[in-house]
Design a protein around this motif. Structure first.
Motif, short mmCIF file in Angstrom:
data_model
loop_
_atom_site.label_atom_id
_atom_site.label_comp_id
_atom_site.label_asym_id
_atom_site.label_seq_id
_atom_site.Cartn_x
_atom_site.Cartn_y
_atom_site.Cartn_z
N VAL A 1 -65.23 86.14 -120.97
CA VAL A 1 -66.37 86.93 -121.40
C VAL A 1 -67.55 86.39 -120.60
N ALA A 2 -68.16 87.25 -119.78
CA ALA A 2 -69.28 86.84 -118.92
C ALA A 2 -68.90 85.60 -118.10
N ASP A 3 -67.71 85.63 -117.52
CA ASP A 3 -67.20 84.55 -116.66
C ASP A 3 -66.96 83.23 -117.38
N LYS A 4 -66.90 83.24 -118.71
CA LYS A 4 -66.58 82.04 -119.48
C LYS A 4 -65.25 82.24 -120.17
N PRO A 5 -64.35 81.24 -120.11
CA PRO A 5 -63.08 81.38 -120.84
C PRO A 5 -63.30 81.22 -122.34
N VAL A 6 -62.76 82.18 -123.11
CA VAL A 6 -62.98 82.26 -124.55
C VAL A 6 -61.65 82.50 -125.26
N ILE A 7 -61.50 81.89 -126.43
CA ILE A 7 -60.36 82.16 -127.31
C ILE A 7 -60.92 82.57 -128.66
N SER A 8 -60.33 83.62 -129.26
CA SER A 8 -60.70 84.06 -130.61
C SER A 8 -59.45 84.08 -131.47
N ILE A 9 -59.61 83.59 -132.71
CA ILE A 9 -58.51 83.56 -133.66
C ILE A 9 -58.94 84.28 -134.93
N ASP A 10 -58.10 85.22 -135.38
CA ASP A 10 -58.35 85.90 -136.65
C ASP A 10 -57.64 85.13 -137.76
N HIS A 11 -58.36 84.92 -138.85
CA HIS A 11 -57.86 84.22 -140.02
C HIS A 11 -57.86 85.19 -141.20
N PRO A 12 -57.15 84.89 -142.27
CA PRO A 12 -57.14 85.79 -143.44
C PRO A 12 -58.56 86.04 -143.98
N GLY A 13 -58.73 87.21 -144.58
CA GLY A 13 -60.01 87.53 -145.22
C GLY A 13 -61.07 88.05 -144.28
N GLY A 14 -60.69 88.51 -143.08
CA GLY A 14 -61.67 89.06 -142.14
C GLY A 14 -62.45 88.02 -141.35
N ARG B 1 -63.06 85.36 -138.31
CA ARG B 1 -62.68 85.12 -136.92
C ARG B 1 -63.43 83.89 -136.42
N THR B 2 -62.72 82.98 -135.76
CA THR B 2 -63.37 81.84 -135.10
C THR B 2 -63.24 82.03 -133.59
N THR B 3 -64.26 81.55 -132.86
CA THR B 3 -64.26 81.64 -131.40
C THR B 3 -64.52 80.26 -130.81
N TYR B 4 -63.99 80.06 -129.60
CA TYR B 4 -64.05 78.76 -128.94
C TYR B 4 -64.36 79.02 -127.46
N GLU B 5 -65.46 78.41 -126.96
CA GLU B 5 -65.79 78.57 -125.54
C GLU B 5 -66.58 77.37 -125.03
N PRO B 6 -66.52 77.06 -123.77
CA PRO B 6 -65.60 77.55 -122.75
C PRO B 6 -64.26 76.81 -122.82
N VAL B 7 -63.22 77.53 -123.13
CA VAL B 7 -61.90 76.94 -123.33
C VAL B 7 -60.87 77.72 -122.52
N SER B 8 -60.20 77.02 -121.60
CA SER B 8 -59.10 77.64 -120.85
C SER B 8 -57.91 77.76 -121.79
N PRO B 9 -57.43 78.98 -122.01
CA PRO B 9 -56.34 79.18 -122.98
C PRO B 9 -55.04 78.50 -122.56
N ALA B 10 -54.36 77.93 -123.53
CA ALA B 10 -53.04 77.36 -123.32
C ALA B 10 -52.05 78.03 -124.27
N ILE B 11 -52.45 79.18 -124.80
CA ILE B 11 -51.65 79.86 -125.82
C ILE B 11 -51.80 81.36 -125.60
N PRO B 12 -50.71 82.11 -125.74
CA PRO B 12 -50.79 83.54 -125.44
C PRO B 12 -51.42 84.37 -126.57
N LEU B 13 -51.90 85.51 -126.17
CA LEU B 13 -52.42 86.50 -127.10
C LEU B 13 -51.33 86.88 -128.10
N GLY B 14 -51.69 87.00 -129.37
CA GLY B 14 -50.73 87.39 -130.39
C GLY B 14 -49.98 86.24 -131.04
N ARG B 15 -50.17 85.03 -130.52
CA ARG B 15 -49.45 83.87 -131.06
C ARG B 15 -50.04 83.47 -132.41
N ARG B 16 -49.18 83.22 -133.37
CA ARG B 16 -49.59 82.70 -134.68
C ARG B 16 -49.79 81.19 -134.52
#
Length: 165
Positions: free
Chosen positions: A80-93, A95-110
């Motif tokens: 997002v805007a040239d920064k590596p970002v990870i977002s995780i959805d948790h129960p109850g609506g 969402r937590t976000t983490y930046e700048p973080v190079s992902p080590a986990i695929p999209l959709g992973r629990r």
């Protein structure tokens, strides 16, 4: 000021100074270990369009492992805007976000609390390298520190107990 007034003032100060809770189960933990210092606190603006700081900045080091703060599903892992970002959805609506973080986990992973999700990178001024950790429920930004488990308040006597004889 009497003992009841003093205790009331102390408790009021403690609860007003503590982050407000945003999760009822307390199943969240720091996304960096060991426990990082907060470099810049949450500063929610009065209106959505005003500037603010919609998260907290946590001191870290380049290449440090970033952990999922709670159980959820990875819903974004990219730039997002040239920064590596990870977002995780948790129960109850939530969402937590983490930046700048190079992902080590695929999209959709629990993930569960403490799962490594990526590595911290420089690029978040003015405290680079530091982790910008955000949280929101639906469209409302929240202080992510309110997710953390806190030690219960324990009241101690204001004066020492008299010796038993």
């Amino acid at each position: 000021m009497g003992p009841i007034t003093t205790i009331s003032a102390v408790l009021s100060t403690m609860f007003l100074a503590a982050p407000s809770p945003v999760a009822s189960d307390g199943d969240f933990d720091w996304p960096l270990q060991p426990r990082p210092s907060v470099v810049r606190p949450f500063d929610n603006p009065e209106h959505d369009w005003l500037p603010g700081h919609r998260g907290v900045d946590l001191a870290g080091s380049d290449g440090q492992t970033v952990l999922a703060a709670g159980d959820g599903v990875v819903v974004f892992a990219g730039s997002v805007a040239d920064k590596p970002v990870i977002s995780i959805d948790h129960p109850g609506g939530l969402r937590t976000t983490y930046e700048p973080v190079s992902p080590a986990i695929p999209l959709g992973r629990r993930v569960t609390r403490g799962t490594p999700i990526g590595t911290l990178r420089p690029g978040h001024p003015p405290c680079s390298p530091c982790l910008h950790w955000g949280a929101r429920r639906d469209r409302e930004y929240l202080d992510p520190l309110g997710l953390l488990r806190h030690t219960p308040v324990r009241l101690k006597p204001l004066t020492p107990e008299p010796p038993h004889g």
